[in-house]
Structure formats: structure tokens, C-alpha cells
Motif scaffolding. Structure first.
Motif, PDB file in Angstrom:
ATOM      1  N   PHE A   1      39.158 -14.018 -23.346  1.00 49.22           N
ATOM      2  CA  PHE A   1      37.785 -14.508 -23.262  1.00 49.22           C
ATOM      3  C   PHE A   1      36.823 -13.476 -23.838  1.00 49.22           C
ATOM      4  O   PHE A   1      35.856 -13.832 -24.524  1.00 49.22           O
ATOM      5  CB  PHE A   1      37.420 -14.853 -21.815  1.00 49.22           C
ATOM      6  CG  PHE A   1      36.215 -15.746 -21.704  1.00 49.22           C
ATOM      7  CD1 PHE A   1      36.331 -17.113 -21.864  1.00 49.22           C
ATOM      8  CD2 PHE A   1      34.960 -15.228 -21.422  1.00 49.22           C
ATOM      9  CE1 PHE A   1      35.223 -17.952 -21.770  1.00 49.22           C
ATOM     10  CE2 PHE A   1      33.847 -16.051 -21.323  1.00 49.22           C
ATOM     11  CZ  PHE A   1      33.981 -17.419 -21.493  1.00 49.22           C
TER      12      PHE A   1
ATOM     13  N   CYS B   1      47.277 -15.708 -24.928  1.00 45.04           N
ATOM     14  CA  CYS B   1      46.953 -15.985 -23.528  1.00 45.04           C
ATOM     15  C   CYS B   1      47.625 -17.278 -23.076  1.00 45.04           C
ATOM     16  O   CYS B   1      48.244 -17.324 -22.010  1.00 45.04           O
ATOM     17  CB  CYS B   1      45.442 -16.069 -23.359  1.00 45.04           C
ATOM     18  SG  CYS B   1      44.916 -16.510 -21.692  1.00 45.04           S
TER      19      CYS B   1
ATOM     20  N   ALA C   1      33.544 -22.022 -20.620  1.00 43.22           N
ATOM     21  CA  ALA C   1      33.752 -21.422 -19.297  1.00 43.22           C
ATOM     22  C   ALA C   1      35.223 -21.228 -18.976  1.00 43.22           C
ATOM     23  O   ALA C   1      35.567 -20.885 -17.853  1.00 43.22           O
ATOM     24  CB  ALA C   1      33.105 -22.289 -18.231  1.00 43.22           C
ATOM     25  N   SER C   2      36.095 -21.445 -19.957  1.00 41.85           N
ATOM     26  CA  SER C   2      37.535 -21.298 -19.718  1.00 41.85           C
ATOM     27  C   SER C   2      38.230 -20.998 -21.037  1.00 41.85           C
ATOM     28  O   SER C   2      37.636 -21.130 -22.113  1.00 41.85           O
ATOM     29  CB  SER C   2      38.107 -22.589 -19.118  1.00 41.85           C
ATOM     30  OG  SER C   2      38.066 -23.628 -20.083  1.00 41.85           O
ATOM     31  N   ILE C   3      39.489 -20.640 -20.941  1.00 41.56           N
ATOM     32  CA  ILE C   3      40.285 -20.403 -22.144  1.00 41.56           C
ATOM     33  C   ILE C   3      40.424 -21.701 -22.934  1.00 41.56           C
ATOM     34  O   ILE C   3      40.337 -21.702 -24.163  1.00 41.56           O
ATOM     35  CB  ILE C   3      41.669 -19.818 -21.769  1.00 41.56           C
ATOM     36  CG1 ILE C   3      41.502 -18.418 -21.143  1.00 41.56           C
ATOM     37  CG2 ILE C   3      42.595 -19.756 -22.972  1.00 41.56           C
ATOM     38  CD1 ILE C   3      40.820 -17.392 -22.022  1.00 41.56           C
TER      39      ILE C   3
ATOM     40  N   THR D   1      34.648 -22.616 -12.451  1.00 44.79           N
ATOM     41  CA  THR D   1      35.106 -22.156 -13.747  1.00 44.79           C
ATOM     42  C   THR D   1      35.800 -20.812 -13.630  1.00 44.79           C
ATOM     43  O   THR D   1      35.579 -20.055 -12.685  1.00 44.79           O
ATOM     44  CB  THR D   1      33.919 -22.029 -14.722  1.00 44.79           C
ATOM     45  OG1 THR D   1      32.999 -21.095 -14.176  1.00 44.79           O
ATOM     46  CG2 THR D   1      33.237 -23.362 -14.949  1.00 44.79           C
ATOM     47  N   ALA D   2      36.631 -20.503 -14.618  1.00 47.60           N
ATOM     48  CA  ALA D   2      37.363 -19.242 -14.622  1.00 47.60           C
ATOM     49  C   ALA D   2      36.445 -18.061 -14.948  1.00 47.60           C
ATOM     50  O   ALA D   2      36.699 -16.946 -14.532  1.00 47.60           O
ATOM     51  CB  ALA D   2      38.514 -19.315 -15.625  1.00 47.60           C
ATOM     52  N   PHE D   3      35.389 -18.323 -15.703  1.00 45.64           N
ATOM     53  CA  PHE D   3      34.477 -17.270 -16.150  1.00 45.64           C
ATOM     54  C   PHE D   3      33.041 -17.726 -15.951  1.00 45.64           C
ATOM     55  O   PHE D   3      32.779 -18.910 -15.791  1.00 45.64           O
ATOM     56  CB  PHE D   3      34.698 -16.980 -17.643  1.00 45.64           C
ATOM     57  CG  PHE D   3      36.099 -16.555 -17.960  1.00 45.64           C
ATOM     58  CD1 PHE D   3      36.515 -15.248 -17.774  1.00 45.64           C
ATOM     59  CD2 PHE D   3      37.030 -17.476 -18.422  1.00 45.64           C
ATOM     60  CE1 PHE D   3      37.813 -14.864 -18.043  1.00 45.64           C
ATOM     61  CE2 PHE D   3      38.328 -17.095 -18.706  1.00 45.64           C
ATOM     62  CZ  PHE D   3      38.723 -15.793 -18.511  1.00 45.64           C
TER      63      PHE D   3
ATOM     64  N   PRO E   1      30.023 -19.108 -17.268  1.00 42.89           N
ATOM     65  CA  PRO E   1      29.867 -19.912 -18.483  1.00 42.89           C
ATOM     66  C   PRO E   1      28.898 -19.273 -19.470  1.00 42.89           C
ATOM     67  O   PRO E   1      27.884 -18.692 -19.086  1.00 42.89           O
ATOM     68  CB  PRO E   1      29.305 -21.236 -17.973  1.00 42.89           C
ATOM     69  CG  PRO E   1      29.645 -21.279 -16.525  1.00 42.89           C
ATOM     70  CD  PRO E   1      29.651 -19.857 -16.063  1.00 42.89           C
TER      71      PRO E   1
ATOM     72  N   GLN F   1      43.706 -13.547 -19.449  1.00 40.35           N
ATOM     73  CA  GLN F   1      42.580 -14.438 -19.714  1.00 40.35           C
ATOM     74  C   GLN F   1      41.307 -13.640 -19.977  1.00 40.35           C
ATOM     75  O   GLN F   1      40.511 -14.002 -20.839  1.00 40.35           O
ATOM     76  CB  GLN F   1      42.363 -15.392 -18.540  1.00 40.35           C
ATOM     77  CG  GLN F   1      43.427 -16.445 -18.414  1.00 40.35           C
ATOM     78  CD  GLN F   1      43.074 -17.492 -17.364  1.00 40.35           C
ATOM     79  OE1 GLN F   1      41.975 -17.509 -16.819  1.00 40.35           O
ATOM     80  NE2 GLN F   1      44.012 -18.370 -17.083  1.00 40.35           N
ATOM     81  N   GLN F   2      41.137 -12.561 -19.235  1.00 37.76           N
ATOM     82  CA  GLN F   2      39.929 -11.747 -19.391  1.00 37.76           C
ATOM     83  C   GLN F   2      39.849 -11.160 -20.798  1.00 37.76           C
ATOM     84  O   GLN F   2      38.783 -11.174 -21.422  1.00 37.76           O
ATOM     85  CB  GLN F   2      39.876 -10.633 -18.338  1.00 37.76           C
ATOM     86  CG  GLN F   2      39.646 -11.118 -16.936  1.00 37.76           C
ATOM     87  CD  GLN F   2      40.890 -11.739 -16.285  1.00 37.76           C
ATOM     88  OE1 GLN F   2      42.011 -11.598 -16.758  1.00 37.76           O
ATOM     89  NE2 GLN F   2      40.672 -12.468 -15.187  1.00 37.76           N
TER      90      GLN F   2
ATOM     91  N   ASP G   1      38.252 -24.130 -23.088  1.00 35.28           N
ATOM     92  CA  ASP G   1      36.968 -24.326 -23.764  1.00 35.28           C
ATOM     93  C   ASP G   1      36.871 -23.436 -25.005  1.00 35.28           C
ATOM     94  O   ASP G   1      36.403 -23.866 -26.061  1.00 35.28           O
ATOM     95  CB  ASP G   1      35.790 -23.996 -22.846  1.00 35.28           C
ATOM     96  CG  ASP G   1      35.612 -24.954 -21.690  1.00 35.28           C
ATOM     97  OD1 ASP G   1      36.185 -26.072 -21.727  1.00 35.28           O
ATOM     98  OD2 ASP G   1      34.895 -24.572 -20.739  1.00 35.28           O
TER      99      ASP G   1
END
Length: 99
Positions: free
Chosen positions: A61, A50, A19-21, A2-4, A6, A57-58, A23
């Protein structure tokens, strides 16, 4: 992967892992307790920016997480019975209980 890390939010008493943009965008389309709250509207704007490539993304999120926190959608799950039992046993025996 996942990018982040979760996070789990609860919409209509149902858990939703974010867990992502993508999502976060999906979660923002669901009914929230306060649909017009400024933090939610800002999160929507940041997610859209974004996705268009104008915002990191950060940051997007983080805006989503702040909006979810403000509306009480991020909730800690209560510890399991097994964890509570282990903590009680450790305390009885004078061992440090991890937090």
C-alpha cells in the motif's frame, strides 16, 4: 472496516477511494498519466507480490501511495465555503483558527 486509512486519488478528474490492496490493484489497472514510471511499475509488482503472499500489505500500500503521490494523483480537496467562512469569522474575533 477498511484495511487502511482511505485515500482518494483522481484519475481522469474522477475521484477514486482506495482503502485496500484490492482497491489499489484496481486503480493500477486504470490509465495513469505516466504508465511506465518506475514507481507505478514497482507498485504493481508489490501489489502482485502481496496478493501472492510474498509482501506485506503495508509495504504494498505504501508503494501504491508513493506512486500516486509522485504522479500527482493525490490531491487535497479545497476547503468548503462553510469552513472558509468559519475560519474567517474566528480570525475576525481573535480566535485561533484550527489547521
Amino acid at each position: 472496516m477498511t484495511a487502511f486509512v482511505p485515500i482518494t486519488i483522481y484519475l481522469n478528474h474522477r475521484p477514486m477511494v482506495v482503502a485496500s490492496i484490492a482497491d489499489a490493484a484496481k486503480a493500477l489497472q486504470q490509465p495513469w498519466q505516466s504508465m511506465d514510471k518506475p514507481s507505478r511499475l514497482e507498485a504493481i509488482r508489490m501489489i502482485e507480490e502481496c496478493l501472492a503472499g510474498y509482501c506485506s500489505q503495508q509495504a504494498a500500500f505504501a508503494a501504491f501511495e508513493a506512486a500516486a503521490t509522485e504522479q500527482g494523483l493525490l490531491k487535497q480537496k479545497p476547503p468548503s465555503v462553510r469552513c472558509e467562512s468559519a475560519s474567517a469569522t474566528m480570525a475576525i474575533h481573535g480566535q485561533a483558527v484550527p489547521t
